[in-house]
Motif scaffolding. Structure first.
Motif, short mmCIF file in Angstrom:
data_model
loop_
_atom_site.label_atom_id
_atom_site.label_comp_id
_atom_site.label_asym_id
_atom_site.label_seq_id
_atom_site.Cartn_x
_atom_site.Cartn_y
_atom_site.Cartn_z
N GLU A 31 0.83 -1.20 0.00
CA GLU A 31 0.00 0.00 0.00
C GLU A 31 0.87 1.25 0.00
O GLU A 31 0.57 2.24 -0.68
N ALA A 32 1.97 1.22 0.76
CA ALA A 32 2.89 2.35 0.78
C ALA A 32 3.51 2.58 -0.60
O ALA A 32 3.66 3.72 -1.05
N ARG A 33 3.85 1.49 -1.29
CA ARG A 33 4.42 1.61 -2.63
C ARG A 33 3.42 2.25 -3.60
O ARG A 33 3.77 3.10 -4.42
N VAL A 34 2.16 1.82 -3.51
CA VAL A 34 1.13 2.38 -4.38
C VAL A 34 0.96 3.87 -4.11
O VAL A 34 0.89 4.70 -5.04
N LEU A 35 0.92 4.24 -2.85
CA LEU A 35 0.76 5.66 -2.49
C LEU A 35 1.96 6.47 -2.98
O LEU A 35 1.80 7.58 -3.50
N ALA A 36 3.16 5.92 -2.81
CA ALA A 36 4.36 6.62 -3.26
C ALA A 36 4.33 6.83 -4.77
O ALA A 36 4.74 7.88 -5.28
N SER A 37 3.81 5.84 -5.50
CA SER A 37 3.74 5.96 -6.96
C SER A 37 2.77 7.05 -7.39
O SER A 37 2.84 7.55 -8.52
N ARG A 38 1.86 7.43 -6.48
CA ARG A 38 0.89 8.48 -6.77
C ARG A 38 1.37 9.85 -6.29
O ARG A 38 0.62 10.83 -6.36
N GLY A 39 2.59 9.89 -5.77
CA GLY A 39 3.16 11.16 -5.35
C GLY A 39 3.13 11.43 -3.87
O GLY A 39 3.57 12.50 -3.41
N GLY A 76 10.42 6.77 -2.45
CA GLY A 76 9.46 7.86 -2.58
C GLY A 76 8.86 8.31 -1.26
O GLY A 76 8.36 9.43 -1.15
N ILE A 77 8.90 7.45 -0.26
CA ILE A 77 8.39 7.83 1.06
C ILE A 77 9.52 8.52 1.82
O ILE A 77 10.51 7.90 2.21
N GLU A 78 9.36 9.83 2.01
CA GLU A 78 10.42 10.63 2.61
C GLU A 78 10.16 10.94 4.08
O GLU A 78 11.08 11.29 4.81
N ARG A 79 8.91 10.83 4.49
CA ARG A 79 8.55 11.17 5.88
C ARG A 79 7.58 10.12 6.40
O ARG A 79 6.60 9.77 5.74
#
Length: 251
Positions: A31-39, A76-79
């Protein structure tokens, strides 16, 4: 009677939601990967007692430290933030994961609720004031510039003047950056609501609340003043609701 024998005496959540259930770690990471792919660049891991994550899966130790590291490694997840942890489950491995995972923000929300051991026991919190301060000190020692916030309850049934003075002392020692301060509110079906004769008079609660807020704000001002003149990295959320010409951001 609440829905969970080891739940806090004031908490209605276990009765209305049932016991904790951990989602599979692979599912959360995907789920985190999907969210990261959306910005998406910032995630908040949310749970009623978030740092006990995985105990129902392993039947032993929680997996929260492993989860933090896994989510922090997602491109992509920075925080990365989490809420709300329970002091009794703030283990060394979690503190280490916070310190060693660059994406984890230097921020910890650690609910104290009360600084009197007698009240903490009545609340069924599972730790003492000394244990809380020890865990807090360990986190601050491991994580530079850690911002700490908390939750506090004023007027828990049976709270004496001496109990409240102990809470003021612990709050002063903890020197929180800010606190969410609440007046005890009885929830039907919880242990704390079972004996109205132990409820604290409203005028006493009002006075204690004001005194507690003063102690919290004194520390918060000192900690905020120490940041004056510094350059901070922030995440801009958008225009301020009060002034559209000003941007709102979080550190």
């Amino acid at each position: 009677q609440t829905g969970c024998d080891n739940s806090c005496a004031f908490c209605i959540v276990p009765a209305v939601r049932g016991p904790e259930v951990s989602r599979p770690m692979d599912e959360l990471v995907e789920e985190a990967r999907v969210l990261a792919s959306r910005g998406v660049v910032e995630l908040t891991v949310l749970g009623q007692n978030v740092n006990s994550y995985g105990r129902d899966l392993t039947r032993r130790r929680p997996l929260f430290a492993t989860l933090l590291r896994a989510l922090g490694a997602v491109e992509g997840i920075e925080r990365l933030r989490f809420t709300s942890p329970h002091p009794k489950d703030l283990r060394d491995e979690t503190i280490e994961a916070m310190a060693e995972t660059p994406a984890v923000c230097e921020q910890l929300h650690l609910p104290l609720q009360a600084g009197s051991d007698r009240v903490l026991a009545a609340m069924r919190r599972g730790y003492t004031a000394e244990r809380y301060l020890t865990r807090l000190a360990a986190a601050r020692a491991a994580i530079d510039d850690l911002a700490v916030t908390t939750d506090l309850i004023v007027g828990f049934p049976g709270e004496t003047d001496a109990d409240f003075d102990e809470t003021l002392g612990v709050v002063a020692d903890a020197a929180f950056d800010s606190a969410f301060t609440f007046v005890f509110s009885p929830r039907p079906g919880t242990r704390a609501a079972a004996d109205p004769s132990r409820f604290i008079p409203e005028d006493v609660v009002k006075d204690r609340f004001a005194r507690l807020v003063e102690v919290v704000e004194r520390a918060a001002v000192r900690r905020n003043e120490a940041r004056v003149g510094r350059t901070e990295e922030v995440l801009v959320e958008g225009p301020s609701r009060k002034d559209p010409d000003v941007l709102t951001a979080i550190i």
